[in-house]
Every structure is written in structure tokens, then in C-alpha cells.
Write a protein that holds these residues in place. Sequence first.
Motif, short mmCIF file in Angstrom:
data_model
loop_
_atom_site.label_atom_id
_atom_site.label_comp_id
_atom_site.label_asym_id
_atom_site.label_seq_id
_atom_site.Cartn_x
_atom_site.Cartn_y
_atom_site.Cartn_z
N LEU A 121 12.21 69.96 2.64
CA LEU A 121 13.21 69.29 3.48
C LEU A 121 14.12 70.28 4.20
O LEU A 121 14.83 69.91 5.14
N ARG A 122 14.08 71.54 3.78
CA ARG A 122 14.90 72.54 4.45
C ARG A 122 14.22 73.09 5.71
O ARG A 122 14.84 73.78 6.49
N MET A 123 12.93 72.72 5.88
CA MET A 123 12.18 73.22 7.04
C MET A 123 11.32 72.08 7.60
O MET A 123 10.11 72.04 7.38
N GLN A 134 12.36 71.83 17.22
CA GLN A 134 13.02 72.76 16.30
C GLN A 134 12.64 72.45 14.85
O GLN A 134 12.32 71.31 14.50
N THR A 135 12.68 73.48 14.02
CA THR A 135 12.50 73.32 12.58
C THR A 135 13.88 73.42 11.94
O THR A 135 14.55 74.46 12.04
N LEU A 136 14.31 72.35 11.27
CA LEU A 136 15.71 72.24 10.83
C LEU A 136 15.80 71.89 9.35
O LEU A 136 14.84 71.41 8.74
N TYR A 179 18.49 60.66 8.16
CA TYR A 179 18.19 61.05 6.78
C TYR A 179 16.67 61.24 6.66
O TYR A 179 15.89 60.42 7.13
N ILE A 180 16.26 62.32 5.99
CA ILE A 180 14.84 62.56 5.74
C ILE A 180 14.64 62.72 4.23
O ILE A 180 15.38 63.47 3.57
N GLU A 213 7.11 66.42 11.58
CA GLU A 213 5.89 66.94 10.98
C GLU A 213 5.72 66.40 9.56
O GLU A 213 6.69 66.30 8.79
N ASN A 214 4.48 66.02 9.23
CA ASN A 214 4.13 65.48 7.90
C ASN A 214 4.85 64.18 7.58
O ASN A 214 5.13 63.87 6.41
#
Length: 432
Positions: free
Chosen positions: A37-39, A61-63, A87-88, A12-13
Motif C-alpha cells: 500500500l506504500r507503493m 504516479q506511484t504513491l 482509501y485503498i 495497479e493490481n
Amino acid sequence: VHQVINREVDVENQVGNAVIDAVNNNVAVYVAPTQDLRMVKVNKMTLGGVHGKIEPDPTGQTLDFSLHRTYQVTYAWSDTPVAWDVYIYNAEKSISTTADVFPHANKAYVFGEMQNGTSPIVEYRQKGSTECLVVPANKVTYTTTTYEAVLPSLVPGNDYECQVTSGGVSSGIRSFTTAPNLQMDNSGFDDWHIVDNNGKDLYNPWKEGGSSYWDTGNKGATTVGPSNSTYEEVPGRGRVAHLQSKFIVIKFAAGNIFTGTYLKTDGSNGILSMGRPFNSFPTKLQFDYTYKTQIVNKGEGKWEAKYSQYITQKTYDEMLGKPDSCCIYIALIGDKDEEEYNGVVYPLIIRTRPSTLHLFNPNSDNIIAYGQFTSGDDQLEWKTRSISLNYRYKYRTPKYIVVVISSSKYGDYFIGGDDALLRIDNLKLLYD
């Protein structure tokens, strides 16, 4: 054998496409500056291809990706998992909506980038018009952050504007002009003149004192016999091209006419240039024709290995004793085959001499669009047919047009039926 693994990552995004390093098993993904970045929601992650597996599967999932995450990837052909690090990062800025346009004559391709998770709205109009047309959503194709659409039913040689909006962000107005509705000179084959060539009538398909657009193999034929590519007066039509296959003293010659120039007779062979300048995008070639086939009874007498790169022994054997076929093909080509001859650059030079043999290759990557008509059936009454052009490269502009018309499909190899006759008239390029 090649292992083709289609790896995709979609979160997402997301900003731009994921950077996937298949050597070191690393993935770098950039998201919008405001994305926490936590969600981060994972829409898709297929690092092992469509038949592979990923553990634990993050899809849907939201991770927390504030630190990198490691996944175990198993490929379809192996049970041994491979560790991948994902890595994000936050991008410096969100991706804007972009739009590039590549116009043809009757349509235009629009493509660009957009913010992930948004849907592009593609609008267009003729310049000066207040009415905007919208490309239906199901006609727009897009991946995670890119899209492509076709603007249909445009008018050749006209000015247009388009705009793409995605997630409320506009690409801005893009102006473009469609390619012109070009036609070929002397496409009704009304213009001819006759000159003397060693005591024989040499028929040339252009006005006396004018410039040539079409040419024939008559210069080669008249070194030993009469022209076999001539014209005929037909009531209600005027002149039409009269192309007849003939065994002329020492060699079989198909009746032919082509866009280009016959450059030189090399012994009993020819050197010719194919192609005329052309920079538009027709969809079809329409023509009127009649054809009287004959049984293939002429060839080299025995198979010549020199032709093996073009046709096979089996093809040659199967042709003998079967009805001959007429052949018409059209190709839009680029400049990759340009060649200098006697100080002049030509689009494509054909040589039929065995030691320097070079014939037209319909599979060349220089061909942008191609179409062909072949028939071994008698067609004694005038009939209108068309050849559809298949575009192999939609983002390349042609530089030349090649049209070749022959009363014997394998006339290039001096094979065919004596007296097969093709008459042709009213060539027209269509822009549907």
C-alpha cells in the motif's frame, strides 16, 4: 437537465471496481493481497468527470496509500474545489477470472471479471472439436476489471465450449448450447380454409381442422362485408397472401395478416391477440412481395383525439392525398404484456375500440428486438426483401414472436388508400 459525471478510479493490481460515494465524497479501492500500500501506481482518477480537475493529479504516479489521501476536485461548472478522500485497502484475495455465457443462435456473449492490469484471452470451440478459435484482442472490450466478447459465426442448435484466461488464471471450461434455428408455421401462406360467416366467406390462414398460427381481421370485416385478407394462386408459387385495403360498408379495413388470434368483434372494432411462442434469436426476416399503392382517401372523416397517443394531427393531415404505404414489422417480445382473456393468457392483446384503445407500441420496453419495412412505392414484380432485427436487450431471451403485415401502414387507425394491394410469400427467418 441531468448532470452526468463519469467517475473512474483505476490503480495497479486493483480487485473489482472502486466503490465511489458521491454523497460523502469518499472512494474505497481494493487491491491484491500482496500489493504494497506504500507503493500503489494510479493509472486513472477522474472524480470530477472528464472535464473536471483533480489536485494534486495522481495519474501515472506511484504513491503511499497506507493512510488515506485527500484530493481537491473541481467540476467543469464551478471553480470551487471539493475535498475527496481516497482509501485503498488490501483485499482478502485476488480476483479470479470469471466467465458467464449468454448464447444467441449464431453467436454468444461472454463476459466476466478479471484481475486489473491483465488482458483476457477468449477461446472457444464446437464441443468435440480439437480446434480452438481465439477472439481477436481488438474485439474484446474491457474496463478496469471486467470484460465482454462476442463469439461469432456459431451454428444454431449446437454445443460449444469456451474459456477465458487472464493473467495466467483460467475461468475454467464453460459449456453452452446455441439457440435453435426456428421458423414460423405456414410461412409460405399455402394453408387456408374457408368457412361461412353469416352468409359470407371467411378466409382463415390455416388448414381446416388444424391449429392457427396466423390470423387476419376477416372476422371483423365479414360482419358487414367480404374478407379482404385472402389468398391468390400464382403460377410457379402456389398460394400467396392477398391483402387488400377496402372500405367495407361503414369502415376502412386494411388487408392484414399477423401471428396470433382474432379474439372478438366489438361493435365495428376488434379484440385480438398478437404473438406466438418463440425463444430464439434471428437476425433478419426475409420475404417476397409485390405492392400496388393507392392514394390515401379514407379515414375517420375528422381527426379523433383517441389516436393522439399513437400518431399526431400533423401525421394524419400529411397522409391524406399521399400514396399509401404497406408495412411489415417483426418484434421479439417478453412476458411483460401478457394478459388473461376468457381464462387464457395471451402474449399481447390489441383493442381498437375507442373507449378501450390499446395498440402495438414499438417503443415498449417489453420489446427485445424489432425491425420494420415500410414502402409507398409500386412494386409490381415479385421482389425479395429483408428486415434486420435491432436487438435492444442482448441478455434477454424472447418468449414470443410478433409479425404483422398490412397493406396500409395506418390501418390500425382505419386510414389508408382504398384498393391498395400487398401480396406476400415465402417468409423466412435468417440467422446470419
